[in-house]
Design a protein around this motif. Structure first.
Motif, short mmCIF file in Angstrom:
data_model
loop_
_atom_site.label_atom_id
_atom_site.label_comp_id
_atom_site.label_asym_id
_atom_site.label_seq_id
_atom_site.Cartn_x
_atom_site.Cartn_y
_atom_site.Cartn_z
N VAL A 1 0.37 -1.13 0.58
CA VAL A 1 0.33 0.12 0.60
C VAL A 1 0.67 1.39 -0.08
O VAL A 1 0.73 2.32 -0.72
N ALA A 2 2.20 0.99 1.05
CA ALA A 2 2.69 2.49 1.33
C ALA A 2 3.54 2.47 -0.38
O ALA A 2 3.80 3.35 -0.97
N VAL A 3 3.66 1.76 -1.55
CA VAL A 3 4.80 1.83 -2.37
C VAL A 3 3.77 2.30 -3.52
O VAL A 3 4.38 3.38 -4.54
N LEU A 4 1.94 1.64 -3.27
CA LEU A 4 1.40 1.97 -4.45
C LEU A 4 1.04 3.63 -3.66
O LEU A 4 1.34 4.42 -5.35
N VAL A 5 0.41 3.75 -3.13
CA VAL A 5 0.50 5.61 -2.87
C VAL A 5 2.29 6.36 -3.33
O VAL A 5 2.01 7.44 -3.86
N LEU A 6 2.64 5.87 -2.65
CA LEU A 6 3.85 6.66 -3.65
C LEU A 6 4.35 6.25 -5.03
O LEU A 6 4.21 8.01 -5.89
N LEU A 7 4.06 5.11 -5.61
CA LEU A 7 3.85 5.49 -7.16
C LEU A 7 3.40 6.62 -7.80
O LEU A 7 2.67 7.22 -8.86
N VAL A 8 1.46 6.52 -6.96
CA VAL A 8 0.47 7.51 -7.40
C VAL A 8 1.13 9.35 -7.48
O VAL A 8 0.24 9.99 -8.42
N VAL A 9 1.74 9.39 -6.03
CA VAL A 9 1.98 10.56 -6.48
C VAL A 9 2.80 10.90 -7.76
O VAL A 9 3.27 12.07 -8.29
N LEU A 10 4.02 9.76 -7.49
CA LEU A 10 4.94 9.85 -8.16
C LEU A 10 4.51 10.35 -10.20
O LEU A 10 4.91 11.07 -10.71
N ALA A 11 3.84 9.60 -10.43
CA ALA A 11 2.61 9.89 -11.08
C ALA A 11 1.73 10.88 -11.24
O ALA A 11 1.93 11.68 -12.51
N ALA A 12 1.43 11.64 -10.55
CA ALA A 12 1.32 12.75 -11.17
C ALA A 12 2.02 13.65 -11.48
O ALA A 12 2.07 14.32 -11.70
N LEU A 13 3.34 13.31 -10.30
CA LEU A 13 3.73 14.58 -10.50
C LEU A 13 4.59 14.77 -11.85
O LEU A 13 4.99 15.63 -12.94
N THR A 14 5.06 13.41 -12.36
CA THR A 14 5.80 13.05 -13.67
C THR A 14 4.17 13.95 -14.66
O THR A 14 4.92 14.09 -16.04
N GLY A 15 3.48 13.10 -14.80
CA GLY A 15 2.43 13.76 -15.46
C GLY A 15 2.06 15.86 -15.34
O GLY A 15 2.42 16.44 -16.76
N HIS A 16 2.63 16.53 -14.12
CA HIS A 16 2.72 17.81 -14.19
C HIS A 16 3.98 18.08 -14.62
O HIS A 16 3.57 19.45 -15.66
N THR A 17 4.60 17.61 -15.13
CA THR A 17 5.57 17.84 -15.78
C THR A 17 5.77 18.02 -17.14
O THR A 17 5.86 18.52 -17.89
N LEU A 18 5.01 16.64 -17.18
CA LEU A 18 4.46 16.55 -19.09
C LEU A 18 3.77 17.75 -19.25
O LEU A 18 3.93 18.27 -20.23
N VAL A 19 2.38 18.04 -18.45
CA VAL A 19 1.47 19.52 -19.11
C VAL A 19 2.45 20.38 -18.89
O VAL A 19 2.44 21.14 -19.95
N ASN A 20 3.37 20.32 -17.95
CA ASN A 20 3.80 22.11 -18.72
C ASN A 20 4.47 22.59 -19.41
O ASN A 20 4.49 23.30 -20.28
N ALA A 21 5.64 20.99 -20.19
CA ALA A 21 6.50 20.97 -20.65
C ALA A 21 5.94 21.26 -22.34
O ALA A 21 6.28 21.87 -23.11
N THR A 22 4.83 20.66 -21.95
CA THR A 22 4.31 20.44 -23.59
C THR A 22 3.18 21.29 -23.88
O THR A 22 2.13 21.66 -24.72
#
Length: 393
Positions: free
Chosen positions: A6-27
Motif C-alpha cells: 500500500v505504501a509503495v502504491l501511494v508513492l507510485l500515485v504521487v510520482l505519476a501525478a508529478l511526472t504527469g505535471h511535468t509533461l503538461v508543463n513542458a508540452t
C-alpha cells in the motif's frame, strides 16, 4: 494488500501525478519564443554585468554585437571591479567589431552601440550582482523601453533578443525569463545542472504562476532576463532586491508585488549557457544560494526529505526487497524509479538538455542536491559563504 505494498502504491500515485505535471508543463504551458527572424520596433538596451570574466566574455559579447532584428539595440557593459583584465578584453572585442563593420577604416569613437562602464563597489546593504545590474539600468539609453539582462556565460543566437522581446510583449508580461540551454561537460554538470529545469517543470504550476498575483509563485533565471522598463521601475528595479542572493527570483516577486506579470519560457533555441567550468565552481555556486532558495532550515529539511522519499527510496527498495524475497514490492518500487526517470527525460527533452543516459542517475542527482543544501546551510551558519571574492548570506 500488505502495508508495504500500500505504501509503495501511494508513492507510485504521487510520482505519476508529478511526472504527469511535468509533461503538461513542458508540452502545454511552457512558452516557446519563435526561433524565426522577427523585427522589434522599440528601442532595446542589453545590459551585461562582468566581474573577472576575461576568459569567457568574448563569445558572449560577439553574440550580442551580432544580434539581428533590433534596430534600436544598445549594449551597456559594466566592469564590476575585475582584476583579470576583463575591461581590456571587452574594449578589444568592441574595437574589432568596429573595424569589421567599417571595412578596416577608422570609425567614429562615439559609437553608441556599446557603452563600457567602470562600476563602483557596492555600498553597505548591497550585494555585488544587484548593484551591478542597478548601475547598468541607470545608464541604459533613456529611450529604451525594454531591458535585457545577460550574464557573461550566455551566448545568444542571432535573433535571440528580438525573439525574447517579442515574446515579452505577446505574453503581456512585465518580466520574461527565457531559460537558456545549459551546456554540460563534467560528471558534476550532468548530475546537478539538469535539476534546475526539472524542479520548476515538476513542482511549479506554470499557468498559475503567470496568472496568480502571489509573489510566492515566481521563478526566473538571471542568465537571460527581459523586462519592460516601466514595470521594472515600478517594481523598484534591482534596488528592491539589493541584499538578495537570488536577485533574479526576488526581482520576479517584486514585479508581482507591484502588480506586474511574469512568465517563463524555454530559451534553449535562443541561448546557450555554460555556468561552471569545474566541480569546485559548481559546488560553490550552488552552495552560496541554496539556503536562499529554501529559506528556513526546517523547510529545506522537509523538501530534501520529500525528494529523497520520492526519488531515492524507490531504487533502494528494489535492491532491499529483492534480497528479502518481496518481488511484488520490488516491481512496484522499480516502476516508481522509472517514473522518476521519465520526469527527468521529459524535462531534458523540453529544454534542450541531455537525457540519455543521464536521466538514469536521477536518484544520485537528488542525493547530490541534498548534500549541497546541507553544505549551504552549514557554511552560512559559520559565515563562510562567498562568491567572486565577496561575502554573501
Amino acid at each position: 494488500m500488505t502495508v508495504p505494498v500500500v505504501a509503495v502504491l501511494v508513492l507510485l500515485v504521487v510520482l505519476a501525478a508529478l511526472t504527469g505535471h511535468t509533461l503538461v508543463n513542458a508540452t502545454r504551458w511552457l512558452r516557446r519564443p519563435a526561433d524565426r527572424p522577427v523585427v522589434v520596433g522599440e528601442p532595446v538596451a542589453v545590459l551585461l554585468p562582468l566581474r573577472d570574466e576575461a576568459d569567457r566574455v568574448t563569445p558572449c559579447l560577439r553574440a550580442l554585437l551580432a544580434q539581428r532584428g533590433v534596430p534600436g539595440l544598445r549594449i551597456v557593459v559594466l566592469d564590476d571591479g575585475s582584476t583579470d583584465g576583463t575591461a581590456e578584453v571587452v574594449r578589444a572585442v568592441v574595437e574589432d567589431d568596429r573595424r569589421r563593420r567599417a571595412g578596416d577604416h577608422p570609425v567614429d569613437g562615439d559609437d553608441r552601440r556599446v557603452t563600457v562602464l567602470t562600476g563602483v563597489a557596492p555600498p553597505p546593504g548591497w550585494l555585488g550582482k544587484p548593484h551591478a545590474c542597478h548601475q547598468l539600468a541607470q545608464h541604459a539609453d533613456p529611450a529604451a523601453s525594454a531591458l535585457v539582462f545577460v550574464d557573461a556565460d550566455v551566448v545568444l543566437a542571432p535573433d535571440a533578443v528580438a525573439a525574447a522581446v517579442t515574446e515579452l510583449r505577446a505574453a503581456r508580461a512585465t518580466l520574461l525569463s527565457p531559460y537558456p540551454r545549459i551546456l554540460v561537460a563534467t560528471a558534476g554538470d550532468r548530475l546537478v545542472q539538469p535539476l534546475l529545469q526539472w524542479l520548476w517543470l515538476t513542482f511549479l504550476p506554470l499557468r498559475a504562476m503567470e496568472r496568480s498575483p502571489r509573489p510566492s509563485l515566481a521563478a526566473a533565471g538571471g542568465q537571460f532576463l527581459v523586462v519592460d522598463r516601466a514595470g521594472y521601475t515600478a517594481a523598484g528595479g534591482h534596488a528592491a532586491v539589493r541584499d538578495r542572493v537570488l536577485e533574479d527570483i526576488e526581482l520576479a516577486r517584486a514585479v508581482k508585488r507591484s502588480g506586474g506579470r511574469i512568465a517563463l519560457a524555454d530559451g534553449s533555441r535562443l541561448a546557450d549557457c555554460r555556468m561552471y567550468d569545474t566541480w569546485p565552481q559548481l559546488r560553490d555556486g550552488y552552495t552560496k544560494s541554496l539556503w536562499a532558495s529554501f529559506g528556513h532550515p526546517g523547510a529545506a529539511a522537509v523538501v530534501v526529505a520529500m525528494l529523497g522519499l520520492l526519488y531515492v527510496a524507490p531504487p533502494l527498495l528494489v535492491a532491499t526487497t529483492l534480497l528479502v524475497g518481496a518481488p511484488t514490492v520490488a516491481a512496484l518500487a522499480g516502476a516508481g524509479y522509472l517514473l522518476g526517470v521519465a520526469g527527468r527525460v521529459v524535462s531534458a527533452r523540453a529544454t534542450g538538455g541531455r537525457w540519455w543516459p543521464d536521466a538514469l542517475a536521477h536518484p544520485v542527482s537528488v542525493v547530490v542536491l541534498g548534500w549541497l543544501t546541507v553544505r549551504s546551510y552549514h557554511l552560512r551558519k559559520r559565515r563562510r559563504l562567498s562568491w567572486r571574492g565577496r561575502p554573501v548570506g
